[in-house]
Design a protein around this motif. Structure first.
Motif, mmCIF file in Angstrom:
data_model
loop_
_atom_site.group_PDB
_atom_site.id
_atom_site.type_symbol
_atom_site.label_atom_id
_atom_site.label_comp_id
_atom_site.label_asym_id
_atom_site.label_seq_id
_atom_site.Cartn_x
_atom_site.Cartn_y
_atom_site.Cartn_z
ATOM 1 N N ARG A 76 67.220 34.131 9.701
ATOM 2 C CA ARG A 76 66.995 32.894 8.937
ATOM 3 C C ARG A 76 67.906 31.768 9.426
ATOM 4 O O ARG A 76 67.445 30.655 9.697
ATOM 5 C CB ARG A 76 67.223 33.145 7.446
ATOM 6 N N LEU A 77 69.189 32.060 9.562
ATOM 7 C CA LEU A 77 70.137 31.038 10.024
ATOM 8 C C LEU A 77 69.808 30.566 11.440
ATOM 9 O O LEU A 77 69.937 29.383 11.749
ATOM 10 C CB LEU A 77 71.560 31.580 9.962
ATOM 11 N N SER A 78 69.382 31.491 12.277
ATOM 12 C CA SER A 78 69.038 31.132 13.661
ATOM 13 C C SER A 78 67.827 30.219 13.705
ATOM 14 O O SER A 78 67.806 29.218 14.424
ATOM 15 C CB SER A 78 68.780 32.398 14.481
ATOM 16 N N ALA A 79 66.804 30.549 12.920
ATOM 17 C CA ALA A 79 65.574 29.749 12.902
ATOM 18 C C ALA A 79 65.834 28.344 12.370
ATOM 19 O O ALA A 79 65.157 27.393 12.770
ATOM 20 C CB ALA A 79 64.509 30.444 12.060
ATOM 21 N N GLU A 80 66.811 28.188 11.504
ATOM 22 C CA GLU A 80 67.150 26.863 10.978
ATOM 23 C C GLU A 80 67.763 25.954 12.046
ATOM 24 O O GLU A 80 67.757 24.740 11.888
ATOM 25 C CB GLU A 80 68.145 26.992 9.817
ATOM 26 N N GLN A 81 68.264 26.528 13.119
ATOM 27 C CA GLN A 81 68.949 25.752 14.151
ATOM 28 C C GLN A 81 67.995 25.129 15.168
ATOM 29 O O GLN A 81 68.379 24.228 15.907
ATOM 30 C CB GLN A 81 69.964 26.621 14.880
ATOM 31 N N GLY A 82 66.777 25.635 15.258
ATOM 32 C CA GLY A 82 65.826 25.115 16.234
ATOM 33 C C GLY A 82 64.830 26.185 16.635
ATOM 34 O O GLY A 82 64.600 27.148 15.903
ATOM 35 N N ARG A 83 64.268 26.031 17.810
ATOM 36 C CA ARG A 83 63.250 26.954 18.303
ATOM 37 C C ARG A 83 63.922 28.125 19.018
ATOM 38 O O ARG A 83 64.577 27.949 20.052
ATOM 39 C CB ARG A 83 62.324 26.215 19.272
ATOM 40 N N ILE A 84 63.755 29.327 18.477
ATOM 41 C CA ILE A 84 64.369 30.511 19.085
ATOM 42 C C ILE A 84 63.592 30.866 20.348
ATOM 43 O O ILE A 84 62.390 31.126 20.302
ATOM 44 C CB ILE A 84 64.381 31.696 18.111
ATOM 45 N N THR A 85 64.287 30.839 21.472
ATOM 46 C CA THR A 85 63.638 31.130 22.749
ATOM 47 C C THR A 85 64.090 32.455 23.354
ATOM 48 O O THR A 85 63.441 32.958 24.257
ATOM 49 C CB THR A 85 63.895 30.012 23.769
ATOM 50 N N ALA A 86 65.208 32.994 22.866
ATOM 51 C CA ALA A 86 65.676 34.282 23.387
ATOM 52 C C ALA A 86 66.541 34.969 22.344
ATOM 53 O O ALA A 86 67.303 34.325 21.630
ATOM 54 C CB ALA A 86 66.472 34.092 24.672
ATOM 55 N N VAL A 87 66.392 36.280 22.279
ATOM 56 C CA VAL A 87 67.247 37.122 21.454
ATOM 57 C C VAL A 87 67.720 38.254 22.355
ATOM 58 O O VAL A 87 66.913 38.965 22.947
ATOM 59 C CB VAL A 87 66.503 37.693 20.228
ATOM 60 N N VAL A 88 69.037 38.382 22.474
ATOM 61 C CA VAL A 88 69.611 39.435 23.316
ATOM 62 C C VAL A 88 70.426 40.352 22.417
ATOM 63 O O VAL A 88 71.366 39.914 21.763
ATOM 64 C CB VAL A 88 70.525 38.850 24.418
ATOM 65 N N ARG A 89 70.059 41.591 22.397
ATOM 66 C CA ARG A 89 70.786 42.591 21.619
ATOM 67 C C ARG A 89 71.621 43.409 22.576
ATOM 68 O O ARG A 89 71.097 44.120 23.420
ATOM 69 C CB ARG A 89 69.810 43.483 20.865
ATOM 70 N N TRP A 90 72.926 43.275 22.459
ATOM 71 C CA TRP A 90 73.823 44.009 23.345
ATOM 72 C C TRP A 90 74.543 45.065 22.528
ATOM 73 O O TRP A 90 75.225 44.772 21.576
ATOM 74 C CB TRP A 90 74.832 43.077 24.015
ATOM 75 N N CYS A 91 74.413 46.311 22.934
ATOM 76 C CA CYS A 91 75.030 47.413 22.200
ATOM 77 C C CYS A 91 76.081 48.057 23.088
ATOM 78 O O CYS A 91 75.807 48.399 24.236
ATOM 79 C CB CYS A 91 73.971 48.442 21.834
ATOM 80 N N THR A 92 77.266 48.195 22.564
ATOM 81 C CA THR A 92 78.326 48.869 23.295
ATOM 82 C C THR A 92 78.782 50.077 22.505
ATOM 83 O O THR A 92 78.662 50.100 21.279
ATOM 84 C CB THR A 92 79.518 47.927 23.532
#
Length: 116
Positions: A76-92
């Motif tokens: 929700r917070l991300s979508a409020e910032q603009g157009r989401i063009t990439a989501v990177v999930r990094w797991c360590t």
């Protein structure tokens, strides 16, 4: 959930503020709004401060990816910032060593971690 249409800036969301997540954020975040998420508030604040000092438009969002409500809030917070063009999930892996599986026949290692 709707992306903001009035903001032309693309949004990149990176989960994980460790070494690789931070490197990905630097690589993809230039000229975009960068949303950085991590379960460690201390690490998140440190990396957000570093990236801000380097000129990135970055916002830190404390997130536990094992908790659905936490991930929904990140979205929700991300979508409020603009157009989401990439989501990177990094797991360590966690800082503790992995545990052997219960079955001796299995060659799979398991670890308890909050993947970011």
């Amino acid at each position: 959930m709707q992306n903001r249409k009035d903001d032309p800036r693309d949004v990149v969301v990176v989960t994980g503020a460790g070494g690789m997540g931070t490197a990905v954020a630097r690589r993809l975040g230039s000229g975009r709004t960068l949303i950085l998420a991590d379960h460690s508030r201390e690490r998140l604040d440190q990396v957000v401060a570093e990236l801000s000092a380097e000129g990135y438009a970055v916002r830190g969002v404390p997130t536990d990816v094992s908790d659905r409500a936490s991930v929904e809030e990140l979205a929700r917070l991300s979508a409020e910032q603009g157009r989401i063009t990439a989501v990177v999930r990094w797991c360590t892996p966690p800082e503790s060593p992995p545990r052997r599986p219960r079955s001796a026949e299995s060659s799979t290692w398991t670890c308890s971690a909050r993947c970011m």
